[in-house]
Design a protein around this motif. Structure first.
Motif, PDB file in Angstrom:
ATOM      1  N   UNK A 203       0.526  -1.183  -0.018  1.00 39.51           N
ATOM      2  CA  UNK A 203       0.460  -0.433   0.251  1.00 39.51           C
ATOM      3  C   UNK A 203       0.526   1.530  -0.342  1.00 39.51           C
ATOM      4  N   UNK A 204       1.920   1.113   0.690  1.00 35.29           N
ATOM      5  CA  UNK A 204       2.654   2.599   0.650  1.00 35.29           C
ATOM      6  C   UNK A 204       3.189   3.217  -0.609  1.00 35.29           C
ATOM      7  N   UNK A 205       3.318   1.792  -1.378  1.00 33.99           N
ATOM      8  CA  UNK A 205       4.474   2.117  -2.812  1.00 33.99           C
ATOM      9  C   UNK A 205       3.386   1.721  -3.473  1.00 33.99           C
ATOM     10  N   UNK A 206       2.487   2.018  -3.375  1.00 34.47           N
ATOM     11  CA  UNK A 206       0.734   2.148  -4.105  1.00 34.47           C
ATOM     12  C   UNK A 206       1.513   0.894  -5.404  1.00 34.47           C
ATOM     13  N   UNK A 207       1.367  -0.328  -4.833  1.00 28.18           N
ATOM     14  CA  UNK A 207       1.894  -1.502  -6.295  1.00 28.18           C
ATOM     15  C   UNK A 207       1.401  -2.376  -5.834  1.00 28.18           C
ATOM     16  N   UNK A 208       0.682  -3.198  -6.927  1.00 26.59           N
ATOM     17  CA  UNK A 208      -0.249  -4.745  -6.561  1.00 26.59           C
ATOM     18  C   UNK A 208       1.858  -5.736  -7.161  1.00 26.59           C
ATOM     19  N   UNK A 209       1.649  -6.570  -6.175  1.00 29.18           N
ATOM     20  CA  UNK A 209       2.996  -7.617  -6.779  1.00 29.18           C
ATOM     21  C   UNK A 209       2.347  -8.665  -7.146  1.00 29.18           C
ATOM     22  N   UNK A 210       2.810  -8.938  -7.793  1.00 27.98           N
ATOM     23  CA  UNK A 210       2.786 -10.269  -8.979  1.00 27.98           C
ATOM     24  C   UNK A 210       3.684 -10.856  -9.169  1.00 27.98           C
ATOM     25  N   UNK A 211       2.865 -12.685  -9.049  1.00 27.17           N
ATOM     26  CA  UNK A 211       4.503 -13.710  -9.080  1.00 27.17           C
ATOM     27  C   UNK A 211       4.887 -13.214 -10.789  1.00 27.17           C
ATOM     28  N   UNK A 212       6.300 -14.011 -10.142  1.00 33.38           N
ATOM     29  CA  UNK A 212       7.625 -14.021 -11.457  1.00 33.38           C
ATOM     30  C   UNK A 212       7.888 -12.859 -12.410  1.00 33.38           C
ATOM     31  N   UNK A 213       6.968 -11.554 -11.950  1.00 29.60           N
ATOM     32  CA  UNK A 213       7.007 -10.287 -12.365  1.00 29.60           C
ATOM     33  C   UNK A 213       7.653  -9.048 -11.829  1.00 29.60           C
ATOM     34  N   UNK A 214       7.879  -8.182 -12.438  1.00 30.90           N
ATOM     35  CA  UNK A 214       7.468  -7.127 -11.472  1.00 30.90           C
ATOM     36  C   UNK A 214       6.860  -6.181 -11.581  1.00 30.90           C
ATOM     37  N   UNK A 215       5.827  -5.794  -9.820  1.00 29.95           N
ATOM     38  CA  UNK A 215       4.932  -4.960  -9.807  1.00 29.95           C
ATOM     39  C   UNK A 215       4.643  -4.180 -10.078  1.00 29.95           C
ATOM     40  N   UNK A 216       3.031  -4.069 -10.107  1.00 32.20           N
ATOM     41  CA  UNK A 216       1.933  -2.405 -11.371  1.00 32.20           C
ATOM     42  C   UNK A 216       2.327  -1.643 -10.370  1.00 32.20           C
ATOM     43  N   UNK A 217       2.492  -0.675 -10.914  1.00 30.71           N
ATOM     44  CA  UNK A 217       1.789   0.929 -10.314  1.00 30.71           C
ATOM     45  C   UNK A 217       0.119   0.804 -10.322  1.00 30.71           C
ATOM     46  N   UNK A 218       0.048   1.967  -9.401  1.00 30.04           N
ATOM     47  CA  UNK A 218      -1.199   2.059  -9.509  1.00 30.04           C
ATOM     48  C   UNK A 218      -2.335   3.181  -9.203  1.00 30.04           C
TER      49      UNK A 218
END
Ligand SMILES: Cc1cc2nc3c(=O)[nH]c(=O)nc-3n(C[C@H](O)[C@H](O)[C@H](O)COP(=O)(O)OP(=O)(O)OC[C@H]3O[C@@H](n4cnc5c(N)ncnc54)[C@H](O)[C@@H]3O)c2cc1C
Length: 712
Positions: free
Chosen positions: A85-100
């Protein structure tokens, strides 16, 4: 940070996407991305029918890829593993997080598993592994043991009842047991279960522990939200893990986060997790997402107190249904089933667009099918005085180095295309794999790459996200082969403000450099008696052309993308190993890309004394490709590629039809497959028969023998 991310492809998000597809003016501006672990979202109302075997998977699913395309929203197929939540990122398996910038959660729920109940049973949610488990059980269906071994369903709610009645329809003779807590079910439902010869076992949780250990079964023991939601510090209910929301569907204390469906619960008006509420939440969710993105005030939504639920079942093989509202129950009756079926089919039909092949013909294809046709290319090269590049092409160029530097050829190639898919990470990966394949086809390992990425004209933060995802995708293709991204350039497009989805406005081109290990494999080294081996099936061109009108089956596109996203550098290593044992084993090689199999075969056939005999029926096609070609779908590059059919007329290539009627649609589809442009296409090698045999006899060999080389 940029954009709106819809996490999960549940009922609410599917309907939000449908609204934006139907009313594009309502879709918020900027980058919108939907993330789902599968490209097909199962519709809960039809799940019992799917278990019973009266629906196929596609009939009970929403094709999210097609829906996202219609809504001009990017689709990322990936497993979400967490939320920062702090970095506004959705973490994904085996690939970089998505910012929102804004996030909406519609992730459904998982079966809650009590530690008291054995771990040997399979939870009904997530649905996909549970359905795969049932298919595995089917494989034993004709054995005597199957009909003797009881199958149990554990659970005391409506999902357990629907599941066990659907299983009775699936397995008419198998002993079925429903284990539930005493006094939970309405007597009407108990009677229906008894009529269906389901053994009802009312036990305490403790007793269940021992009984559950003995047989196969499913757990329908209630649901809880995915655990990582609570781990992310969002306000969640202590027992169910559901995210607590305001009446605006905003997460309490987090105005930029929204949640709906089974993973959420409204503090002021809590409702039980159910598909009905996930569907009803869609409109208020869409309205408030639109308002939030436009800076308008949000509206509060008060769900109805109760909703009517239609519960499907079966009696002596005939479908029937019950209507439930609160504690009242009506049925069973076949008319209620017909009503339920009509509602369910109407829901699914809403997402299927009317297909027109003409619209696909009008839309130019992307990926490698966006290449210039061979004729204008050759003519332009001639005018520019570099004719040999057109008439004597290799997949990669040997750099004219000073021989004092060394004798091993250093190779370079360049390739790229407008985004084929709306997921920028996947697009970066596919473009890099496609570019590398030029070097692999010459027998060279890729050492380094440089990228030119053209980004759509939009705000900086969106460009930053698109570039970061694209570069990560490129590196995901380079790193495992020991290659490095050593530089590049970025550009901003100058063709006006980009159309949504913005991720489709990304264009990537890569220059790749490498070194041949022993010798450079030429395209034109065919020798009489050689066998031609192809490393993977054809058909990406037609599949993606048909996808533009929603005509390509979702499962076929999934398979095509899985193939395209798989690196072929392991095959290069396999061939290089073979070469150390048998020097000059590879007489000729190429990769099949924009001009299709026949076009590239034409480039190999430079010796007029040789011809190729192709085994038409042995030429492998991706699932769905031939039937789409039979229906008349084709890539926009196919008409230009058909020029290569002249090889069949002038005797350079002889196509063996075996038992295919020359005037049939099957034959026409095969001819079309031969000129279908490929993105991340197969390697094609020409080798002696014993080498071909050696390669094909390896365990899980990908190589298919598609023909041979003969003297004319
Ligand atoms: C056997 C059975 C029968 C049912 N029958 C009915 C019925 O007839 N009527 C009814 O109203 N309800 C029914 N339900 C309940 C219903 O399934 C749920 O209430 C409903 O599906 C919830 O909808 P949703 O939109 O919240 O989430 P879902 O429909 O569960 O969708 C969530 C989506 O998010 C995706 N997702 C989840 N986690 C991740 C992740 N980590 N990464 C990426 N993607 C993710 C999933 O793949 C899925 O596509 C039934 C349930 C069961 C088990």
């Amino acid at each position: 940070m940029s954009g709106l991310v819809l996490a999960g492809g549940g009922h609410s998000h599917a309907l939000v996407l449908h609204r934006w597809a139907m009313q594009p003016s309502k879709r918020p501006r900027g980058l919108i991305t939907v993330v789902s672990r599968t490209s097909r979202a199962l519709y809960s109302g039809m799940v019992p029918g799917l278990i019973a075997g009266i629906y196929q998977r596609d009939q009970a699913s929403v094709d999210l890829r097609d829906l996202a395309d219609q809504a001009c929203v990017a689709l990322v197929v990936a497993e979400i593993t967490g939320l920062d939540i702090q970095n506004q990122q959705l973490q994904l398996d085996q690939r970089p997080a998505l910012t929102y910038e804004r996030l909406s959660l519609n992730l459904g729920a998982e079966t809650s598993i009590s530690p008291a109940i054995t771990a040997g049973l399979v939870p009904i949610k997530p649905l996909e592994p549970a359905l795969a488990f049932l298919s595995n059980q089917d494989e034993q269906m004709n054995t005597k043991a199957f009909e003797a071994e009881p199958f149990q369903v554990v659970g005391s709610g409506l999902a357990a009842v629907e599941t066990v009645l659907a299983l009775r329809q699936r397995w008419p003779r198998r002993p079925l047991v429903l284990r539930l807590r005493p006094g939970c079910l309405h007597p009407v439902l108990i009677r229906a279960l008894e009529n269906a010869e389901v053994q009802i076992n009312e036990t305490s949780e403790h007793e269940q522990t021992e009984q559950c250990q003995t047989t196969a079964g499913l757990l329908c023991t209630g649901s809880k939200a995915p655990h990582w939601l609570a781990d992310s510090d969002l306000p969640c209910c202590p027992n169910s893990g559901r995210i607590r929301t305001e009446m605006s569907l905003q997460v309490i204390g987090y105005p930029k986060l929204f949640a709906a469906g089974d993973c959420a619960v409204m503090d002021a008006h809590a409702r039980a997790p159910s598909g009905v509420w996930a569907v009803r939440a869609a409109k208020p969710l869409a309205r408030n997402l639109e308002a939030a993105c436009a800076g308008r005030p949000l509206r509060r939504w008060r769900p109805q107190r109760q909703a009517l639920q239609l519960l499907g079942g079966f009696q002596d093989g005939e479908p029937e249904a019950w209507a439930l509202r609160g504690k009242r129950i009506l049925g069973p009756h076949p008319l209620l089933w017909r009503w339920k079926t009509a509602i369910d089919k109407r829901f699914i039909a809403m997402f299927q667009r009317s297909r027109s092949m003409n619209s696909s013909a009008a839309m130019p294809c992307r990926g490698c099918a966006a290449k210039l046709p061979a004729a204008p290319l050759e003519s332009a090269l001639q005018q520019a005085g570099i004719t040999t590049l057109g008439t004597n092409p290799e997949d990669a160029a040997v750099l004219p180095l000073n021989p004092a530097v060394g004798t091993t050829p250093v190779l370079q190639s360049v390739d790229g295309f407008p985004a084929l898919v709306s997921d920028p990470w996947l697009n970066g990966r596919l473009t890099a794999l496609h570019a590398c394949s030029d070097l692999w086809a010459c027998g060279a390992r890729v050492l380094a790459a440089q990228a030119v990425v053209t980004l759509p004209q939009t705000n900086e933060s969106t460009q930053e996200t698109l570039l970061a995802q694209t570069l990560a995708g490129i590196r995901s293709a380079l790193n495992p082969q020991g290659a490095k991204l050593i530089g590049g350039h970025t550009l901003e497009a100058r063709d006006g403000l980009a159309q949504p989805p913005l991720s489709r406005g990304v264009q990537v081109a890569l220059s790749v450099s490498g070194q041949a290990v022993e010798t450079f494999w030429p395209k034109s080294g065919l020798q009489p008696g050689d066998r031609l081996l192809l490393s993977r099936p054809l058909g990406t061109g037609v599949l993606f052309a048909a996808a533009m009108t929603g005509a390509a089956p979702a499962a076929c596109l999934d398979l095509a993308l899985e193939q395209m996203g798989t690196s072929q550098h392991h095959l290069l290593e396999q061939l290089l190993d073979l070469q150390t044992e048998h020097p000059n084993a590879i007489h000729a090689a190429t990769d099949i890309t924009g001009f299709g199999l026949l076009g590239h075969l034409g480039e190999m056939l430079r010796n007029p004394g040789l011809k190729v005999v192709l085994n038409g029926p042995d030429t492998p096609a991706l699932p769905g490709a031939l039937s789409l070609l039979e229906k008349g779908y084709a890539s926009s590059l196919a008409p230009a590629n058909r020029r290569a059919w002249s090889l069949l007329d002038n005797g350079s290539v002889h196509l063996q039809l075996v038992d295919i009627d020359p005037g049939s649609k099957t034959n026409q589809a095969m001819l079309e497959l031969l000129v279908d442009p490929q993105t991340c296409g197969p390697l094609l090698i020409s080798v002696e028969p014993d080498i071909a045999q050696k390669l094909r006899s390896k365990a899980q060999s990908p190589w298919t023998e598609i023909g041979n080389v003969q003297l004319r």
